[in-house]
Design a protein around this motif. Structure first.
Motif, PDB file in Angstrom:
ATOM      1  N   TYR A  41      -2.221  17.213  -6.399  1.00  0.00           N
ATOM      2  CA  TYR A  41      -3.276  16.266  -6.823  1.00  0.00           C
ATOM      3  C   TYR A  41      -1.969  15.458  -8.308  1.00  0.00           C
ATOM      4  N   SER A  72       1.682   9.646  -6.671  1.00  0.00           N
ATOM      5  CA  SER A  72       0.211  10.407  -6.052  1.00  0.00           C
ATOM      6  C   SER A  72       0.013  11.277  -4.810  1.00  0.00           C
ATOM      7  N   THR A  73       0.468   9.991  -3.583  1.00  0.00           N
ATOM      8  CA  THR A  73       1.006  10.347  -1.931  1.00  0.00           C
ATOM      9  C   THR A  73       1.918  10.947  -2.436  1.00  0.00           C
ATOM     10  N   GLY A 108       0.147   5.260  -7.463  1.00  0.00           N
ATOM     11  CA  GLY A 108      -0.488   5.129  -5.668  1.00  0.00           C
ATOM     12  C   GLY A 108       0.964   5.933  -5.158  1.00  0.00           C
ATOM     13  N   ILE A 109       1.982   5.675  -4.911  1.00  0.00           N
ATOM     14  CA  ILE A 109       3.075   5.685  -4.626  1.00  0.00           C
ATOM     15  C   ILE A 109       3.074   7.628  -5.319  1.00  0.00           C
ATOM     16  N   TRP A 154       1.521  14.540  -3.114  1.00  0.00           N
ATOM     17  CA  TRP A 154       0.143  15.126  -2.064  1.00  0.00           C
ATOM     18  C   TRP A 154       1.003  15.730  -0.811  1.00  0.00           C
ATOM     19  N   LEU A 155       2.399  14.659  -0.628  1.00  0.00           N
ATOM     20  CA  LEU A 155       2.675  15.162   0.568  1.00  0.00           C
ATOM     21  C   LEU A 155       4.129  16.230   0.324  1.00  0.00           C
ATOM     22  N   ASP A 170       1.076  -1.046   0.195  1.00  0.00           N
ATOM     23  CA  ASP A 170       0.198   0.140  -0.048  1.00  0.00           C
ATOM     24  C   ASP A 170       0.626   0.956  -0.329  1.00  0.00           C
ATOM     25  N   SER A 171       0.287   2.419  -1.072  1.00  0.00           N
ATOM     26  CA  SER A 171       1.788   3.098  -1.072  1.00  0.00           C
ATOM     27  C   SER A 171       2.133   3.831  -0.036  1.00  0.00           C
ATOM     28  N   TYR A 172       0.688   3.842   0.996  1.00  0.00           N
ATOM     29  CA  TYR A 172       0.952   4.471   2.272  1.00  0.00           C
ATOM     30  C   TYR A 172       1.809   3.982   3.071  1.00  0.00           C
ATOM     31  N   TYR A 207       9.777   1.050  -3.730  1.00  0.00           N
ATOM     32  CA  TYR A 207       9.150   2.551  -3.275  1.00  0.00           C
ATOM     33  C   TYR A 207      10.758   3.343  -3.616  1.00  0.00           C
ATOM     34  N   PHE A 255       5.216   4.736   3.909  1.00  0.00           N
ATOM     35  CA  PHE A 255       5.344   5.989   4.128  1.00  0.00           C
ATOM     36  C   PHE A 255       5.946   6.378   5.822  1.00  0.00           C
TER      37      PHE A 255
END
Length: 115
Positions: free
Chosen positions: A72, A107-108, A104-105, A111-112, A14-16, A54, A19
């Motif tokens: 985004y 995008s995350t 997903g990575i 966002w961060l 999960d890309s989150y 990752y 982190f």
């Protein structure tokens, strides 16, 4: 790495999760639970592989985050082509992971970096 674990490596991603420390612990526990006979060495290899994946994807995600300065992923035609090209590069090196996981990575990271 145990080939059975390798076959399912994308299931835990999960890309989150990568982190944070708690996310990494969640991955460790998921592997241990799903494959109770896996040795600590095999679990460590799987975790290292996920970290390597990752970090490789993050290099391209950072390019997107800096270039587009948006929390985004950009939607423009040029940006979408660039994203697609980066996804392809990542998939060549890590074919176990589909485009959705890689995006997903990206995008995350955007966002961060730009919230």
């Amino acid at each position: 790495m145990n080939s059975i674990i390798g076959e399912h490596i994308s299931d835990w991603f999960d890309s989150y999760d990568l982190f944070s420390g708690t996310g990494k612990e969640k991955i460790h526990n998921s592997i241990k639970q799903r494959f109770p006979s896996a040795s600590n060495k095999e679990i460590k290899e799987a975790e290292d592989y996920l970290d390597s994946f990752y970090e490789y994807c993050l290099k391209y995600a950072d390019i997107l985050a800096v270039k587009y300065k948006s929390p985004y992923l950009p939607k423009g035609k040029e940006a979408q082509k660039e994203i697609s090209d980066y996804v392809s590069v990542c998939q060549k090196k890590y074919p176990e992971f589909n485009a959705e996981i890689i995006v997903g990575i990206f995008s995350t990271a955007c966002w961060l970096a730009n919230r």
